[in-house]
Enzyme design. Structure first.
Site, PDB file in Angstrom:
ATOM      1  N   GLU A 126      -5.371  -4.597  11.067  1.00  0.00           N
ATOM      2  CA  GLU A 126      -4.351  -3.557  11.232  1.00  0.00           C
ATOM      3  C   GLU A 126      -4.628  -2.771  12.503  1.00  0.00           C
ATOM      4  O   GLU A 126      -5.447  -1.830  12.489  1.00  0.00           O
ATOM      5  CB  GLU A 126      -4.384  -2.581  10.054  1.00  0.00           C
ATOM      6  CG  GLU A 126      -4.104  -3.203   8.713  1.00  0.00           C
ATOM      7  CD  GLU A 126      -3.534  -2.184   7.742  1.00  0.00           C
ATOM      8  OE1 GLU A 126      -2.419  -2.391   7.278  1.00  0.00           O
ATOM      9  OE2 GLU A 126      -4.195  -1.169   7.474  1.00  0.00           O
ATOM     10  N   GLY A 144       2.571   2.524  11.037  1.00  0.00           N
ATOM     11  CA  GLY A 144       3.599   3.563  10.906  1.00  0.00           C
ATOM     12  C   GLY A 144       4.324   3.910  12.197  1.00  0.00           C
ATOM     13  O   GLY A 144       5.016   4.923  12.272  1.00  0.00           O
ATOM     14  N   LYS A 153       0.087   4.296  -0.250  1.00  0.00           N
ATOM     15  CA  LYS A 153      -0.570   5.483   0.315  1.00  0.00           C
ATOM     16  C   LYS A 153      -0.310   6.690  -0.596  1.00  0.00           C
ATOM     17  O   LYS A 153      -0.217   6.518  -1.807  1.00  0.00           O
ATOM     18  CB  LYS A 153      -0.101   5.722   1.753  1.00  0.00           C
ATOM     19  CG  LYS A 153      -0.231   4.453   2.612  1.00  0.00           C
ATOM     20  CD  LYS A 153      -0.097   4.708   4.072  1.00  0.00           C
ATOM     21  CE  LYS A 153      -0.229   3.390   4.822  1.00  0.00           C
ATOM     22  NZ  LYS A 153      -0.231   3.537   6.259  1.00  0.00           N
ATOM     23  N   HIS A 190      -9.682   1.567   5.213  1.00  0.00           N
ATOM     24  CA  HIS A 190      -8.401   1.814   5.887  1.00  0.00           C
ATOM     25  C   HIS A 190      -8.609   2.833   7.008  1.00  0.00           C
ATOM     26  O   HIS A 190      -9.373   3.791   6.853  1.00  0.00           O
ATOM     27  CB  HIS A 190      -7.358   2.313   4.884  1.00  0.00           C
ATOM     28  CG  HIS A 190      -5.970   2.287   5.452  1.00  0.00           C
ATOM     29  ND1 HIS A 190      -5.528   3.223   6.347  1.00  0.00           N
ATOM     30  CD2 HIS A 190      -4.951   1.403   5.297  1.00  0.00           C
ATOM     31  CE1 HIS A 190      -4.285   2.927   6.708  1.00  0.00           C
ATOM     32  NE2 HIS A 190      -3.916   1.822   6.080  1.00  0.00           N
ATOM     33  N   GLU A 198      -6.882   5.231   8.043  1.00  0.00           N
ATOM     34  CA  GLU A 198      -6.604   6.633   7.691  1.00  0.00           C
ATOM     35  C   GLU A 198      -7.829   7.267   7.048  1.00  0.00           C
ATOM     36  O   GLU A 198      -8.133   8.437   7.271  1.00  0.00           O
ATOM     37  CB  GLU A 198      -5.384   6.698   6.755  1.00  0.00           C
ATOM     38  CG  GLU A 198      -4.085   6.439   7.513  1.00  0.00           C
ATOM     39  CD  GLU A 198      -2.977   5.842   6.673  1.00  0.00           C
ATOM     40  OE1 GLU A 198      -3.107   5.760   5.440  1.00  0.00           O
ATOM     41  OE2 GLU A 198      -1.955   5.427   7.278  1.00  0.00           O
ATOM     42  N   GLY A 243       2.756  -1.009   4.323  1.00  0.00           N
ATOM     43  CA  GLY A 243       2.753   0.394   3.931  1.00  0.00           C
ATOM     44  C   GLY A 243       4.169   0.885   3.671  1.00  0.00           C
ATOM     45  O   GLY A 243       4.775   0.579   2.640  1.00  0.00           O
ATOM     46  N   GLY A 244       4.723   1.636   4.631  1.00  0.00           N
ATOM     47  CA  GLY A 244       6.022   2.299   4.482  1.00  0.00           C
ATOM     48  C   GLY A 244       7.111   1.438   3.861  1.00  0.00           C
ATOM     49  O   GLY A 244       7.815   1.883   2.940  1.00  0.00           O
ATOM     50  N   SER A 248       3.265  -1.632  10.437  1.00  0.00           N
ATOM     51  CA  SER A 248       4.715  -1.647  10.708  1.00  0.00           C
ATOM     52  C   SER A 248       5.415  -2.950  10.335  1.00  0.00           C
ATOM     53  O   SER A 248       6.405  -3.316  10.970  1.00  0.00           O
ATOM     54  CB  SER A 248       4.995  -1.310  12.180  1.00  0.00           C
ATOM     55  OG  SER A 248       4.665   0.025  12.440  1.00  0.00           O
ATOM     56  N   ASN A 302       0.861  -1.181   0.000  1.00  0.00           N
ATOM     57  CA  ASN A 302       0.000   0.000   0.000  1.00  0.00           C
ATOM     58  C   ASN A 302       0.902   1.237   0.000  1.00  0.00           C
ATOM     59  O   ASN A 302       1.492   1.580   1.025  1.00  0.00           O
ATOM     60  CB  ASN A 302      -0.884  -0.042   1.263  1.00  0.00           C
ATOM     61  CG  ASN A 302      -1.714   1.214   1.425  1.00  0.00           C
ATOM     62  OD1 ASN A 302      -1.806   2.041   0.520  1.00  0.00           O
ATOM     63  ND2 ASN A 302      -2.311   1.372   2.599  1.00  0.00           N
TER      64      ASN A 302
HETATM   65  P1  PGA Z   1       2.698   0.681   7.641  1.00  0.00           P
HETATM   66  O1  PGA Z   1       1.221   0.841   7.043  1.00  0.00           O
HETATM   67  O2  PGA Z   1       3.245  -0.619   7.122  1.00  0.00           O
HETATM   68  O3  PGA Z   1       3.452   1.881   7.131  1.00  0.00           O
HETATM   69  O4  PGA Z   1       2.557   0.666   9.129  1.00  0.00           O
HETATM   70  C1  PGA Z   1       0.384  -0.269   6.917  1.00  0.00           C
HETATM   71  C2  PGA Z   1      -0.968   0.179   6.425  1.00  0.00           C
HETATM   72  O5  PGA Z   1      -1.454   1.225   6.868  1.00  0.00           O
HETATM   73  O6  PGA Z   1      -1.578  -0.495   5.582  1.00  0.00           O
END
Ligand code: PGA
Length: 238
Positions: A155, A161, A9, A87, A89, A218-219, A197, A7
């Site tokens: 999640e 993050g 983002k 999600h 966010e 994500g990151g 994470s 992802n």
């Molecule tokens: P992250 O994000 O791996 O950066 O923690 C995961 C996500 O929000 O899908």
């Protein structure tokens, strides 16, 4: 087979995504690799030899007059197969409601695509975690057909993050709880991913979780070399 869903983002510039796409062809996996870039870059991901394409979001209604949104029919025309929905966010920053999420899941399923439904608790909700997760599942699943296609991504919001992750025991227990609940209530065997994470530092630990069907990343997924490490470490598990 497991799922490794990236992802991106709201990240990467045009030049960066061009480099990224060039390098994807060098990734090898017997698991299902899925990339969810920013929607403006979906047309860059059309050479899907070794991966599938996902979207980070979809509008809660069919194609038509809705400035700034993207319809499921448009995603489908770009070979998108998976769509992330709910999600945290979007739920928390953009105030996406349970009704919108339910509507989105419906449109995704109607179009024979795969919803990746994100659920998770806030740090202060940990004690009430099971109820929160079951409520999120129920709101998204109410009045749906063909739910067997759905993937759930657990999640924990406090893990996204932050570098913090639950213990492997916790993830095992929660994953099983989700699978059992969905099986009992909706008569389907649901695939459950972990997200939050996921990194090259904790992937060995996470791979110890016996019942997980993959990861939503994500990151770390922005760095293709780090993603490669994760893909290779999961290969050892196959
Ligand atoms: P992250 O994000 O791996 O950066 O923690 C995961 C996500 O929000 O899908």
């Amino acid at each position: 087979m497991k799922w490794i869903i990236s992802n991106h983002k709201m990240n990467l510039t045009k030049k960066e995504i061009e480099n990224y796409v060039d390098q994807i062809s060098t990734l090898k996996s017997s698991n299902e690799l899925v990339f969810c870039p920013s929607s403006i870059y979906l047309p860059y991901f059309q050479n899907q030899v070794n991966y599938s394409l996902g979207a980070q979001n979809v509008a809660d209604r069919n194609m038509g007059a809705l400035t700034g949104e993207i319809a499921i029919q448009q995603l489908k025309s770009l070979n998108v197969k998976y769509v992330i929905v709910g999600h945290s966010e979007r739920r928390n920053i953009l105030n996406e409601t349970e009704e919108m999420i339910n509507q989105k899941v419906k449109l995704i399923l109607e179009n024979a695509m795969v919803p990746v439904l994100c659920i998770g608790e806030k740090e202060e909700e940990i004690n009430d975690r099971e109820n929160i997760l079951m409520n999120e599942i129920d709101s998204a699943f109410t009045n749906q057909v063909n739910l067997d296609q759905v993937i759930i991504a657990y999640e924990p919001i406090w893990a996204i993050g932050t570098g913090k992750i639950p213990t492997t025991e916790e993830i095992t227990t929660i994953t099983q709880m989700i699978k059992d609940y969905v099986h009992k209530k909706y008569q389907i065997f649901c695939r459950v991913l972990y997200g939050g994470s996921v990194s090259i530092n904790n992937i060995d630990e996470l791979n110890q979780v016996p019942n997980i069907d993959g990861y939503l990343i994500g990151g770390t997924s922005l760095d293709i070399e780090k993603l490669r490490v994760i893909i290779e470490k999961m290969e050892e598990e196959v």
